[in-house]
Design an enzyme around this catalytic site. Structure first.
Site, short mmCIF file in Angstrom:
data_model
loop_
_atom_site.label_atom_id
_atom_site.label_comp_id
_atom_site.label_asym_id
_atom_site.label_seq_id
_atom_site.Cartn_x
_atom_site.Cartn_y
_atom_site.Cartn_z
N THR A 64 0.86 -1.17 0.00
CA THR A 64 0.00 0.00 0.00
C THR A 64 0.90 1.23 0.00
O THR A 64 1.91 1.27 0.71
CB THR A 64 -1.01 -0.01 1.17
OG1 THR A 64 -1.85 1.15 1.04
CG2 THR A 64 -0.35 0.01 2.53
N GLU A 65 0.56 2.21 -0.85
CA GLU A 65 1.52 3.28 -1.11
C GLU A 65 1.74 4.21 0.07
O GLU A 65 2.69 4.99 0.06
CB GLU A 65 1.13 4.07 -2.36
CG GLU A 65 -0.25 4.71 -2.34
CD GLU A 65 -1.31 3.82 -2.98
OE1 GLU A 65 -1.18 2.57 -2.89
OE2 GLU A 65 -2.27 4.37 -3.56
N ASN A 66 0.89 4.14 1.09
CA ASN A 66 1.15 4.95 2.28
C ASN A 66 2.17 4.27 3.21
O ASN A 66 2.29 4.66 4.36
CB ASN A 66 -0.15 5.29 3.02
CG ASN A 66 -0.96 4.08 3.37
OD1 ASN A 66 -1.11 3.16 2.57
ND2 ASN A 66 -1.52 4.07 4.56
N SER A 106 8.29 4.31 -0.46
CA SER A 106 7.16 3.54 -0.96
C SER A 106 6.96 3.78 -2.46
O SER A 106 6.71 2.84 -3.22
CB SER A 106 5.90 3.94 -0.20
OG SER A 106 4.82 3.14 -0.59
#
Lengths: 232, 253
Positions: A64-66, A106
């Protein structure tokens, strides 16, 4: 069937059924095409349902990009922790082997081609793999892009999960997108309720599966796109 | 010189009108809510704010925007179901928006902190957001020139600081914090725990060199952290651990 076994998904010969795929069936088709051991980003919304069909034996890791690899299902009850959310800002859980990292790392992970597959939704996709999924270009609308442009061009393979036609019946597979682009030539496959399509820079669309739509109907609805049956 | 202060008001007292302020957080995770509230109370105005979003509901950054204290916002995703204060200011032409893809936003701050004068990113090539920017083809692939984003101040939330200003974060609340800490001339951090002992050097995420002002403010993060430690001490799994994967849960249904 093909004699090749290494990339089974790519060499599946054309096949068809009489009824469109349900969203769950479509999620399963995508999950089946994701290779064991892959690192995968499932965006937000509908594509996240693909995780329901990724068996633990496949050892697929979700990004997940966070800033997390290895998140588990949506958190419930005591599992909910405000500091542990996915890109859709939904509370999630940790799986064994999870890791956390900051935002620049990320996206570097994504842009650097370390993720195997990203599954995104779309307003439109062109035959050469251009993606439009962030804006309908409506005048006066407040623009918002989030991580869509980074995701679109980052993973080794970007798959789109969508309906082949809008609710109004408009086509979403285009010779050229009319909505503002998210990325150029970035989509390699379209997984839709009525068709599974393989895209490449040539613009000739390889049709792997049709569901409740004949090859002739597909061609008729997209007269400016050239189609070929897979394995033909 | 690293300082530890007692209140959020003291922590933000240096921020002047017209400053560029990097504000951490993604959703509620890692949002330095108490520092933003203190910035609101400080009266500073004409600010340029860098954040992933443009405020939600009636709290924090949304209130700064409501009171027209933010002249410009640099963010990736301003429009949300509850971003009504931003929406109103934007439609009234009372806030400038620079929309940046999320990965470029992070990398532009990383570049600032790392002394990089600019970088070529593949993100956004061929889109509206790259219009007017220099494009270069490198090894057959197209890239867009992006510039660094520097802050006068960063407001971030970490989990704990040791006496040397070294920081650790908690789960996905880390997000923009470590990058923003490097990109600002003066980094202000709110933490749940101010430690008496140094952190294990192997565990430090943000080294103290990037940290200027620390204030201890207990939040819900501390409550969850203590629950987690209690569970581990008792030999139970952490509360946030999944017991099953999504596929196993779906199969049960």
């Amino acid at each position: 069937m093909s004699e090749q076994t290494t990339e089974a998904a790519d060499v599946q010969a054309f096949h068809s059924t009489d009824t469109p795929l349900t969203q769950d069936e479509l999620a399963r088709v995508i999950a089946d095409d994701i290779a064991p051991g892959s690192f995968v980003n499932l965006g937000i919304g509908q594509p996240t349902t693909v995780s329901n069909y990724l068996s633990p034996e496949k050892k697929v890791t979700l990004h997940t990009e966070n800033g997390m690899l290895g998140f588990g299902p949506q958190a419930t009850g005591d599992q909910v922790d405000e500091d542990l959310i996915n890109a859709g800002k939904i509370p999630v859980t940790e799986l064994p082997g999870a890791s956390y990292f900051h935002h620049a790392d990320s996206f570097a992970m994504m842009r650097g081609g370390h993720l195997d597959v990203c599954v995104l939704g779309a307003y439109q996709v062109s035959a050469t793999g251009d993606l439009a999924n962030w804006s309908t270009g409506k005048p006066g609308a407040i623009p918002a892009v989030g991580g869509a442009m980074d995701l679109a061009i980052g993973a080794k393979d970007t798959y789109v999960m969508m309906d082949l036609f809008t609710k109004k019946g408009d086509r979403k597979l285009m010779a050229e997108c009319t909505f503002p682009l998210t990325g150029v030539g970035c989509v390699s496959r379209i997984y839709s309720d009525r068709a599974v399509l393989l895209l490449d820079p040539s613009g000739v669309v390889t049709v792997r599966e049709l569901h409740g739509l004949t090859f002739e109907e597909l061609q008729e609805r997209h007269p400016d796109v050239r189609f070929e049956k897979a394995g033909a | 010189m690293l300082e530890f202060v007692d209140t959020a008001a003291e922590a933000v007292s240096r921020i002047t009108d017209g400053a560029t302020v990097l504000i951490g957080g993604f959703g509620n995770a890692g949002q330095p809510m108490e520092l933003i509230d203190a910035l609101m109370d400080s009266g500073a105005t004409g600010l340029t704010v860098v954040n992933n979003n443009a405020g939600q509901a009636d709290a924090g950054l949304a209130l700064l925007i409501k009171e027209r204290r933010v002249a410009k916002i640099i963010c990736s995703f301003p429009r949300q179901s509850d971003s009504w204060h931003f929406d109103e200011a934007y439609r009234a032409g009372e806030i400038e928006l620079e929309l940046v893809p999320q990965g470029n936003l992070a990398e532009r701050m990383r570049a600032a902190g790392a002394g990089i004068g600019g970088f070529f990113s593949p993100t956004g090539y061929g889109t509206q957001l790259a219009e007017g920017k220099e494009v270069r083809e490198i090894d057959g692939k197209h890239y867009v020139l992006e510039s660094p984003i520097r802050g006068d101040f960063a407001l971030i939330k970490a989990y704990a600081a040791d006496p040397y200003g070294n920081l650790v974060y908690r789960k996905t609340a880390r997000n923009f914090g470590p990058v923003m800490a490097t990109a600002a001339a003066h980094t202000i951090v709110q933490v749940d725990e101010v430690l008496d002992e140094p952190l294990n050097p192997e565990h430090v995420v943000t080294p103290g060199i990037y940290v200027d002002t620390v204030v201890g403010i207990p939040t819900g993060s501390g409550v969850k952290e203590r629950e987690e430690r209690e569970a581990l001490t008792a030999g139970r799994p952490k509360p946030c651990m999944a017991t099953k994967t999504a596929a196993e849960l779906a199969a049960q249904k």
